[in-house]
Scaffold this motif. Structure first.
Motif, PDB file in Angstrom:
ATOM      1  N   MET A 243       8.363   8.274  -4.266  1.00 26.91           N
ATOM      2  CA  MET A 243       9.206   8.960  -3.354  1.00 26.91           C
ATOM      3  C   MET A 243      10.542   8.851  -3.055  1.00 26.91           C
ATOM      4  O   MET A 243      10.684   8.724  -1.646  1.00 26.91           O
TER       5      MET A 243
ATOM      6  N   GLN B  93     -11.032   2.865  -3.128  1.00 31.88           N
ATOM      7  CA  GLN B  93     -11.206   4.138  -2.639  1.00 31.88           C
ATOM      8  C   GLN B  93     -11.173   4.796  -3.681  1.00 31.88           C
ATOM      9  O   GLN B  93     -11.952   6.162  -2.871  1.00 31.88           O
TER      10      GLN B  93
ATOM     11  N   GLY C 134       0.929  -1.318  -0.211  1.00 27.92           N
ATOM     12  CA  GLY C 134       0.326  -0.305   0.263  1.00 27.92           C
ATOM     13  C   GLY C 134       0.714   0.927  -0.060  1.00 27.92           C
ATOM     14  O   GLY C 134       2.178   1.156   0.417  1.00 27.92           O
ATOM     15  N   GLY C 135       0.864   2.507  -0.642  1.00 30.22           N
ATOM     16  CA  GLY C 135       0.961   3.749  -0.914  1.00 30.22           C
ATOM     17  C   GLY C 135       2.192   4.404  -1.678  1.00 30.22           C
ATOM     18  O   GLY C 135       3.044   4.629  -0.836  1.00 30.22           O
ATOM     19  N   VAL C 136       2.591   2.834  -2.380  1.00 27.00           N
ATOM     20  CA  VAL C 136       4.169   3.804  -2.638  1.00 27.00           C
ATOM     21  C   VAL C 136       4.248   4.227  -3.939  1.00 27.00           C
ATOM     22  O   VAL C 136       4.681   4.557  -4.224  1.00 27.00           O
ATOM     23  N   GLY C 137       2.528   4.434  -4.242  1.00 26.88           N
ATOM     24  CA  GLY C 137       2.363   5.857  -5.801  1.00 26.88           C
ATOM     25  C   GLY C 137       1.805   5.246  -7.393  1.00 26.88           C
ATOM     26  O   GLY C 137       1.724   5.781  -7.809  1.00 26.88           O
ATOM     27  N   LYS C 138       1.399   3.899  -6.518  1.00 21.96           N
ATOM     28  CA  LYS C 138       0.791   3.364  -7.751  1.00 21.96           C
ATOM     29  C   LYS C 138      -0.834   4.842  -8.184  1.00 21.96           C
ATOM     30  O   LYS C 138      -0.400   4.997  -9.313  1.00 21.96           O
ATOM     31  N   THR C 139      -1.307   5.049  -7.146  1.00 20.38           N
ATOM     32  CA  THR C 139      -2.845   6.321  -7.880  1.00 20.38           C
ATOM     33  C   THR C 139      -1.987   7.723  -8.309  1.00 20.38           C
ATOM     34  O   THR C 139      -2.651   7.623  -9.261  1.00 20.38           O
ATOM     35  N   THR C 140      -1.127   7.662  -8.107  1.00 24.57           N
ATOM     36  CA  THR C 140      -0.541   8.779  -8.655  1.00 24.57           C
ATOM     37  C   THR C 140       0.172   8.517  -9.618  1.00 24.57           C
ATOM     38  O   THR C 140       0.459   9.725  -9.877  1.00 24.57           O
TER      39      THR C 140
ATOM     40  N   PRO D 149      -4.398  -2.317  -2.965  1.00 27.65           N
ATOM     41  CA  PRO D 149      -3.359  -3.086  -2.077  1.00 27.65           C
ATOM     42  C   PRO D 149      -2.738  -4.788  -1.727  1.00 27.65           C
ATOM     43  O   PRO D 149      -3.829  -4.212  -1.276  1.00 27.65           O
TER      44      PRO D 149
ATOM     45  N   LEU E 173       3.304  17.008  -4.893  1.00 26.23           N
ATOM     46  CA  LEU E 173       2.340  15.931  -6.006  1.00 26.23           C
ATOM     47  C   LEU E 173       1.224  15.532  -4.924  1.00 26.23           C
ATOM     48  O   LEU E 173       0.241  15.179  -5.370  1.00 26.23           O
ATOM     49  N   ALA E 174       1.867  15.419  -3.602  1.00 29.55           N
ATOM     50  CA  ALA E 174       0.499  15.231  -2.660  1.00 29.55           C
ATOM     51  C   ALA E 174      -0.309  16.305  -2.718  1.00 29.55           C
ATOM     52  O   ALA E 174      -0.952  15.422  -2.468  1.00 29.55           O
TER      53      ALA E 174
ATOM     54  N   ARG F  32      10.985  11.889  -7.294  1.00 36.36           N
ATOM     55  CA  ARG F  32      11.583  12.242  -6.510  1.00 36.36           C
ATOM     56  C   ARG F  32       9.993  12.587  -5.258  1.00 36.36           C
ATOM     57  O   ARG F  32       8.584  12.678  -5.840  1.00 36.36           O
ATOM     58  N   ARG F  33      10.697  12.100  -4.371  1.00 32.03           N
ATOM     59  CA  ARG F  33       9.524  12.733  -3.677  1.00 32.03           C
ATOM     60  C   ARG F  33       8.926  14.492  -3.080  1.00 32.03           C
ATOM     61  O   ARG F  33      10.061  14.757  -3.306  1.00 32.03           O
ATOM     62  N   ASN F  34       7.924  14.360  -3.579  1.00 30.48           N
ATOM     63  CA  ASN F  34       8.461  16.422  -3.857  1.00 30.48           C
ATOM     64  C   ASN F  34       5.983  16.392  -2.984  1.00 30.48           C
ATOM     65  O   ASN F  34       5.287  15.709  -3.513  1.00 30.48           O
TER      66      ASN F  34
HETATM   67  N1  LIG Z   1       6.340  11.630  -5.026  1.00 31.67           N
HETATM   68  C1  LIG Z   1       5.858  11.913  -4.218  1.00 31.67           C
HETATM   69  N2  LIG Z   1       6.001  12.861  -3.044  1.00 31.67           N
HETATM   70  C2  LIG Z   1       5.585  13.084  -2.908  1.00 31.67           C
HETATM   71  N3  LIG Z   1       4.313  12.360  -1.845  1.00 31.67           N
HETATM   72  C3  LIG Z   1       4.025  11.404  -2.933  1.00 31.67           C
HETATM   73  C4  LIG Z   1       4.829  10.984  -4.174  1.00 31.67           C
HETATM   74  N4  LIG Z   1       3.467   9.646  -4.498  1.00 31.67           N
HETATM   75  C5  LIG Z   1       2.488   9.493  -3.440  1.00 31.67           C
HETATM   76  N5  LIG Z   1       2.295  10.499  -2.825  1.00 31.67           N
HETATM   77  C6  LIG Z   1       1.699  11.094  -1.351  1.00 31.67           C
HETATM   78  O1  LIG Z   1       1.181   9.190  -1.023  1.00 31.67           O
HETATM   79  C7  LIG Z   1       0.302   8.506  -0.880  1.00 31.67           C
HETATM   80  C8  LIG Z   1       0.317   7.544  -0.876  1.00 31.67           C
HETATM   81  O2  LIG Z   1       0.378   7.568  -2.755  1.00 31.67           O
HETATM   82  P1  LIG Z   1      -0.621   6.897  -3.520  1.00 31.67           P
HETATM   83  O3  LIG Z   1      -2.129   6.512  -2.687  1.00 31.67           O
HETATM   84  O4  LIG Z   1      -0.233   7.482  -5.310  1.00 31.67           O
HETATM   85  O5  LIG Z   1      -0.161   5.712  -3.454  1.00 31.67           O
HETATM   86  P2  LIG Z   1      -0.873   4.332  -3.832  1.00 31.67           P
HETATM   87  O6  LIG Z   1      -0.181   3.003  -3.919  1.00 31.67           O
HETATM   88  O7  LIG Z   1      -1.709   4.405  -5.135  1.00 31.67           O
HETATM   89  O8  LIG Z   1      -1.523   3.990  -2.229  1.00 31.67           O
HETATM   90  P3  LIG Z   1      -2.751   2.638  -2.208  1.00 31.67           P
HETATM   91  O9  LIG Z   1      -2.023   1.621  -2.187  1.00 31.67           O
HETATM   92  O10 LIG Z   1      -3.641   3.180  -0.498  1.00 31.67           O
HETATM   93  O11 LIG Z   1      -3.179   2.468  -3.297  1.00 31.67           O
HETATM   94  C9  LIG Z   1      -0.560  10.125  -1.256  1.00 31.67           C
HETATM   95  O12 LIG Z   1      -1.064  10.226  -0.049  1.00 31.67           O
HETATM   96  C10 LIG Z   1      -0.136  10.309  -2.214  1.00 31.67           C
HETATM   97  O13 LIG Z   1      -0.282  11.796  -2.202  1.00 31.67           O
END
Ligand SMILES: Nc1ncnc2c1ncn2[C@@H]1O[C@H](COP(=O)(O)OP(=O)(O)OP(=O)(O)O)[C@@H](O)[C@H]1O
Ligand SMILES: [Mg+2]
Length: 317
Positions: free
Chosen positions: A247, A104, A74-80, A190, A280-281, A275-277
């Motif tokens: 990230m 979600q 979870g939360g690895v940036g898939k949706t972003t 996830p 993007l969030a 990059r963590r930025n």
């Molecule tokens: N490069 C980045 N820099 C800073 N924040 C980020 C970055 N990429 C994603 N985020 C933030 O990190 C969090 C998790 O990202 P995201 O929702 O894209 O992950 P996910 O893999 O889709 O999560 P899930 O598994 O819950 O679906 C979000 O709040 C998102 O805004």
């Protein structure tokens, strides 16, 4: 039952120091992270373990490339990644469809679609493949359509268990749309449940976002196994389009993990690392992708550069 001679009481258990016995003191951040020596040791051990991921094939003529963004972590940036790669490709003139297969429903928020006003969702699409055309919605980006995921996806896997051909429902539903798009990008939850399997069966390629943090590669063997199984039984075309670093921060640990991932997937890695930025969030709270929110931010630049690499890999350039 123990006999009387053996005694009615069990021997004492061995006592090891419990975690709660540890005296808590204010600690500096580095001391909670694994030492770099430990990282190095584990890195070497992991790099030797083969993670055999098949390369994806070119898109068949006259239809969209279907790509699933997946990592059961979870939360690895898939949706972003889904939102910003899809938006970037649409801004370059490609016709793009995002399918949100996650309950979600964050793709809708990030692309400015009001979920409460949507009548058909990904759940309807899977249960009733004929609804594909009417389930599409316009987004904040021209040329980018989406099918919304929402809470109604919860419980769907249970319902699908009773259906024949349950792994192919999404593939069948998307089929009539494919001649009308250049790319279809599917966001997944996830987990590696039936909905994620449906996404893999519908796909030509897979993108795997990996956060450059400790345990980054943990769980990828399970994903690799699932990919092999889907390829063997349900979708022989399926292959990996890329492993993405997300990230990413300039700390020694992040650099070291990034190095390890690059070593493990030398042919599959897509540069640059994202990059963590903070921009993007922030962008999803405005209902727009990074390229409309702040295109010159580090995140905006990185996703632009990554889109250029993927555009070439997918034969769209
Ligand atoms: N490069 C980045 N820099 C800073 N924040 C980020 C970055 N990429 C994603 N985020 C933030 O990190 C969090 C998790 O990202 P995201 O929702 O894209 O992950 P996910 O893999 O889709 O999560 P899930 O598994 O819950 O679906 C979000 O709040 C998102 O805004
Ligand atoms: Mg997500």
């Amino acid at each position: 039952m123990p006999s009387d001679e053996e005694g009615s009481t069990l021997p004492e258990v061995e006592s090891a120091p419990l975690v709660i016995d540890v005296e808590f003191t204010e600690v500096e951040e580095e001391s909670t992270a694994p030492s770099l020596d430990a990282v190095e040791e584990i890195s070497t051990a992991r790099a030797r373990r083969p993670l055999d991921l098949p390369r994806a094939q070119p898109t068949p003529e006259g239809r969209a490339r279907v790509v699933t963004v997946i990592n059961q972590k979870g939360g690895v940036g898939k949706t972003t990644t889904v939102i910003n790669i899809a938006a970037q490709l649409a801004l370059r003139g490609h016709s793009v469809l995002v399918v949100d297969a996650d309950s979600q429903g964050n793709c809708a928020t990030g692309l400015g679609v009001d979920k409460s006003k949507v009548s058909a969702t990904t759940r309807d699409l899977i249960l009733n493949p004929e609804s594909a055309v009417s389930a599409r919605h316009a987004t904040a980006v021209e040329g980018l359509h989406m099918i919304v995921g929402d809470r109604s996806l919860v419980g769907l896997e249970q319902e699908m268990l009773r259906q024949l051909g349950r792994e192919r429902r999404l593939a069948e539903a998307l089929e009539p749309l494919l001649p009308h798009y250049d790319v279809v990008i599917i966001d997944t939850p996830p987990s590696l449940g039936l909905v994620s399997i449906n996404a893999l069966v519908a796909s030509d390629g897979i993108l795997i976002p990996v956060q450059t943090e400790y345990f980054a590669l943990e769980g990828l063997a399970l994903l690799a196994g699932t990919i092999r199984e889907v390829r063997g039984l349900l979708n022989p075309r399926l292959g990996v389009d890329g492993v993405l670093l997300t990230m990413h921060a300039p700390t020694l640990l992040n650099q070291q993990v990034a190095g390890e991932v690059r070593e493990t997937f030398p042919d599959l890695i897509v540069e640059p690392a994202i990059r963590r930025n903070i921009r993007l969030a922030e962008a999803p709270s405005h209902g727009i992708p990074i390229h409309l929110h702040d295109p010159t931010s580090a995140g905006g630049q990185d996703y632009q550069a990554m889109a250029t690499v993927l555009e070439r890999r997918w034969g769209l350039a």
